[in-house]
Design a protein around this motif. Structure first.
Motif, PDB file in Angstrom:
ATOM      1  N   THR A  65      -8.456  -9.933   2.389  1.00 42.72           N
ATOM      2  CA  THR A  65      -8.046  -9.070   3.167  1.00 42.72           C
ATOM      3  C   THR A  65      -6.620  -8.812   3.846  1.00 42.72           C
ATOM      4  O   THR A  65      -5.581  -8.222   2.979  1.00 42.72           O
ATOM      5  N   GLY A  66      -5.951 -10.336   4.133  1.00 40.78           N
ATOM      6  CA  GLY A  66      -4.469 -10.267   4.604  1.00 40.78           C
ATOM      7  C   GLY A  66      -3.740  -9.416   3.246  1.00 40.78           C
ATOM      8  O   GLY A  66      -3.017  -9.275   3.024  1.00 40.78           O
ATOM      9  N   ALA A  67      -3.724 -10.243   1.921  1.00 39.38           N
ATOM     10  CA  ALA A  67      -2.982  -9.983   0.735  1.00 39.38           C
ATOM     11  C   ALA A  67      -2.926  -8.830   0.629  1.00 39.38           C
ATOM     12  O   ALA A  67      -2.337  -8.231  -0.180  1.00 39.38           O
ATOM     13  N   PHE A  68      -4.551  -7.817   0.386  1.00 39.88           N
ATOM     14  CA  PHE A  68      -4.788  -6.815   0.019  1.00 39.88           C
ATOM     15  C   PHE A  68      -3.504  -5.921   1.347  1.00 39.88           C
ATOM     16  O   PHE A  68      -3.391  -5.111   0.807  1.00 39.88           O
ATOM     17  N   PHE A  69      -3.437  -6.402   2.330  1.00 40.98           N
ATOM     18  CA  PHE A  69      -3.086  -5.270   3.583  1.00 40.98           C
ATOM     19  C   PHE A  69      -1.344  -5.641   2.896  1.00 40.98           C
ATOM     20  O   PHE A  69      -0.972  -4.433   3.104  1.00 40.98           O
ATOM     21  N   ALA A  70      -1.281  -7.075   2.720  1.00 47.54           N
ATOM     22  CA  ALA A  70       0.473  -6.876   2.711  1.00 47.54           C
ATOM     23  C   ALA A  70       0.890  -6.376   1.482  1.00 47.54           C
ATOM     24  O   ALA A  70       1.985  -5.397   1.621  1.00 47.54           O
ATOM     25  N   ALA A  71       0.103  -6.150   0.369  1.00 48.28           N
ATOM     26  CA  ALA A  71       0.690  -5.897  -0.866  1.00 48.28           C
ATOM     27  C   ALA A  71       0.483  -3.946  -0.778  1.00 48.28           C
ATOM     28  O   ALA A  71       1.127  -3.724  -1.339  1.00 48.28           O
ATOM     29  N   GLN A  72      -0.379  -3.359   0.314  1.00 41.71           N
ATOM     30  CA  GLN A  72      -0.600  -2.711   0.039  1.00 41.71           C
ATOM     31  C   GLN A  72       0.804  -2.237   1.398  1.00 41.71           C
ATOM     32  O   GLN A  72       1.344  -0.835   1.242  1.00 41.71           O
ATOM     33  N   ILE A  73       1.322  -2.388   2.069  1.00 37.82           N
ATOM     34  CA  ILE A  73       2.650  -2.030   3.284  1.00 37.82           C
ATOM     35  C   ILE A  73       3.715  -2.544   2.022  1.00 37.82           C
ATOM     36  O   ILE A  73       4.883  -1.550   2.713  1.00 37.82           O
ATOM     37  N   ASP A  74       3.258  -3.295   1.443  1.00 37.84           N
ATOM     38  CA  ASP A  74       5.033  -4.005   0.706  1.00 37.84           C
ATOM     39  C   ASP A  74       5.283  -2.149  -0.306  1.00 37.84           C
ATOM     40  O   ASP A  74       6.360  -2.177  -0.501  1.00 37.84           O
ATOM     41  N   ALA A  75       4.026  -1.955  -0.930  1.00 38.38           N
ATOM     42  CA  ALA A  75       4.310  -0.362  -2.016  1.00 38.38           C
ATOM     43  C   ALA A  75       4.371   0.557  -0.743  1.00 38.38           C
ATOM     44  O   ALA A  75       4.712   1.477  -1.128  1.00 38.38           O
ATOM     45  N   CYS A  76       4.658   0.595   0.249  1.00 38.54           N
ATOM     46  CA  CYS A  76       4.253   2.143   0.823  1.00 38.54           C
ATOM     47  C   CYS A  76       6.270   2.056   1.784  1.00 38.54           C
ATOM     48  O   CYS A  76       7.141   1.264   2.078  1.00 38.54           O
ATOM     49  N   LYS A  77       6.389   3.734   2.179  1.00 36.72           N
ATOM     50  CA  LYS A  77       7.341   4.008   2.306  1.00 36.72           C
ATOM     51  C   LYS A  77       8.013   3.366   3.673  1.00 36.72           C
ATOM     52  O   LYS A  77       6.955   3.953   4.249  1.00 36.72           O
ATOM     53  N   ILE A  78       8.648   2.572   3.761  1.00 35.84           N
ATOM     54  CA  ILE A  78       9.065   2.005   5.902  1.00 35.84           C
ATOM     55  C   ILE A  78      10.358   2.554   5.691  1.00 35.84           C
ATOM     56  O   ILE A  78      11.447   2.034   5.238  1.00 35.84           O
ATOM     57  N   ALA A  79      10.022   3.476   7.406  1.00 34.89           N
ATOM     58  CA  ALA A  79      12.045   4.298   7.101  1.00 34.89           C
ATOM     59  C   ALA A  79      12.687   3.014   7.881  1.00 34.89           C
ATOM     60  O   ALA A  79      12.159   2.047   8.558  1.00 34.89           O
ATOM     61  N   PRO A  80      14.146   2.761   7.326  1.00 32.38           N
ATOM     62  CA  PRO A  80      14.591   1.813   7.807  1.00 32.38           C
ATOM     63  C   PRO A  80      15.273   1.443   9.251  1.00 32.38           C
ATOM     64  O   PRO A  80      14.875   0.138   9.371  1.00 32.38           O
ATOM     65  N   GLY A  81      14.968   2.790  10.029  1.00 28.13           N
ATOM     66  CA  GLY A  81      14.944   2.315  11.371  1.00 28.13           C
ATOM     67  C   GLY A  81      13.323   2.331  11.486  1.00 28.13           C
ATOM     68  O   GLY A  81      13.496   2.189  13.810  1.00 28.13           O
ATOM     69  N   ALA A  82      12.506   1.668  11.167  1.00 28.03           N
ATOM     70  CA  ALA A  82      11.036   2.100  12.581  1.00 28.03           C
ATOM     71  C   ALA A  82      11.219   0.590  13.039  1.00 28.03           C
ATOM     72  O   ALA A  82      11.422  -0.128  12.737  1.00 28.03           O
ATOM     73  N   ALA A  83      10.159   0.612  14.302  1.00 28.06           N
ATOM     74  CA  ALA A  83       9.673  -0.776  14.864  1.00 28.06           C
ATOM     75  C   ALA A  83       8.295  -0.687  14.486  1.00 28.06           C
ATOM     76  O   ALA A  83       7.496  -0.002  14.410  1.00 28.06           O
ATOM     77  N   VAL A  84       7.729  -1.604  14.539  1.00 31.41           N
ATOM     78  CA  VAL A  84       6.877  -2.144  13.314  1.00 31.41           C
ATOM     79  C   VAL A  84       5.911  -2.922  14.038  1.00 31.41           C
ATOM     80  O   VAL A  84       6.591  -4.107  15.289  1.00 31.41           O
ATOM     81  N   LEU A  85       4.963  -2.578  14.645  1.00 32.43           N
ATOM     82  CA  LEU A  85       4.033  -3.936  15.835  1.00 32.43           C
ATOM     83  C   LEU A  85       2.802  -4.247  14.317  1.00 32.43           C
ATOM     84  O   LEU A  85       2.021  -3.647  14.304  1.00 32.43           O
ATOM     85  N   ASP A  86       2.552  -5.429  14.501  1.00 38.07           N
ATOM     86  CA  ASP A  86       1.570  -6.028  13.404  1.00 38.07           C
ATOM     87  C   ASP A  86       0.621  -6.680  14.739  1.00 38.07           C
ATOM     88  O   ASP A  86       1.089  -7.916  14.963  1.00 38.07           O
ATOM     89  N   MET A  87      -0.656  -6.200  15.070  1.00 38.71           N
ATOM     90  CA  MET A  87      -1.790  -6.560  15.688  1.00 38.71           C
ATOM     91  C   MET A  87      -2.775  -7.635  14.957  1.00 38.71           C
ATOM     92  O   MET A  87      -2.640  -7.146  13.767  1.00 38.71           O
ATOM     93  N   GLY A  88      -2.818  -9.136  16.001  1.00 33.73           N
ATOM     94  CA  GLY A  88      -3.681  -9.709  15.538  1.00 33.73           C
ATOM     95  C   GLY A  88      -3.215 -10.503  13.863  1.00 33.73           C
ATOM     96  O   GLY A  88      -3.512 -10.210  12.569  1.00 33.73           O
ATOM     97  N   THR A  89      -2.252 -10.610  14.402  1.00 35.03           N
ATOM     98  CA  THR A  89      -1.084 -11.106  12.838  1.00 35.03           C
ATOM     99  C   THR A  89      -1.355 -12.344  12.244  1.00 35.03           C
ATOM    100  O   THR A  89      -1.291 -12.262  10.885  1.00 35.03           O
ATOM    101  N   GLY A  90      -2.208 -13.839  12.490  1.00 35.19           N
ATOM    102  CA  GLY A  90      -2.521 -14.879  12.125  1.00 35.19           C
ATOM    103  C   GLY A  90      -1.705 -15.499  11.353  1.00 35.19           C
ATOM    104  O   GLY A  90      -0.472 -15.991  12.298  1.00 35.19           O
TER     105      GLY A  90
END
Length: 241
Positions: A65-90
């Motif tokens: 699950t973690g590897a799949f989620f990280a790969a999808q996040i890595d492939a999507c566009k993230i605005a350089p000024g974005a503030a991000v919360l990773d809930m249940g970070t493990g």
């Protein structure tokens, strides 16, 4: 039960008889190969990140699950000024994947072992100045803070957790409390990505609770394995909410 006026996004996720049998066969194979003994010190590589996993912390690669989620996040566009919360970070794998592009990342976990592990991995990947790791239950350590993107890989099973380690798998009311608190911590136009699995009996509740709190849901990503389907749901505020 799901509201009949909203078709479930997870309706196609349940494995058939063949998938269930294959899952049991894989479990036996994992035991023979020793892969079921994931609760140990391990150094994994997810994307190009070095992820050190400690006992008591879910392994993002062996558990998928973690590897799949990280790969999808890595492939999507993230605005350089974005503030991000990773809930249940493990282990911190998703926080690290997004930290290379976002302006600010806060990672939260109720488990002290996970907090230590995520902080170590931020140091290991030279991202410690960009990832703020905090210990706490859901939104408790985030009063007054809002984020453009919220990531959540939640417990999939219903029930009272036996300890902090078990809280990564099991929760009695996690869906209700997450959905109720999410709106207060999303910036205008923000979104949440929630990873759900066909494996868990709690996952459908996230659909119910998010919709009940005025969120519109859509499938962001989906991957089918032999014995499990992982679906990342994107939640945004309804215009009238």
């Amino acid at each position: 039960m799901l509201d009949a006026s909203f078709p479930s996004l997870l309706a196609e996720d349940r494995p058939g008889t063949l998938g269930t049998l294959a899952g049991k066969a894989l479990s036996v194979l994992y035991k023979l190969l020793g892969m079921h003994r994931y609760d140990d010190f391990r150094l994994e590589r997810v994307l190009d990140l070095k992820i050190f996993v400690m006992p008591g912390v879910a392994n993002p690669k062996l558990l998928r699950t973690g590897a799949f989620f990280a790969a999808q996040i890595d492939a999507c566009k993230i605005a350089p000024g974005a503030a991000v919360l990773d809930m249940g970070t493990g282990s911190g794998v998703c926080a690290l994947a997004v930290a290379r592009r976002a302006r600010r990342v806060v990672a939260v976990d109720v488990s002290p072992a996970a907090v230590r592990c995520a902080r170590l991995n931020a140091l290991l990947n030279d991202l410690d100045e960009r990832v703020d790791v905090r210990e706490g239950d859901l939104f408790a350590p985030l009063e007054g803070e809002r984020f453009d993107l919220v990531l959540f890989n939640p417990p999939f099973l219903l029930g009272a957790p036996k300890d902090h380690r078990d809280a990564a798998w099991r929760s009695e009311d996690g869906a209700r409390r997450f959905a109720a608190g999410l709106g207060e911590h999303l910036a205008p136009g923000g979104a949440a990505l929630v990873l759900l699995s066909s494996f868990g009996d709690a996952c459908a509740l996230y659909e119910v609770e998010l919709r009940a709190n005025g969120f519109r849901l859509e499938v962001f990503a989906r991957r089918r394995f032999i014995n499990e389907t992982l679906t990342i749901v994107r939640a945004t505020r309804e215009p009238h909410a």
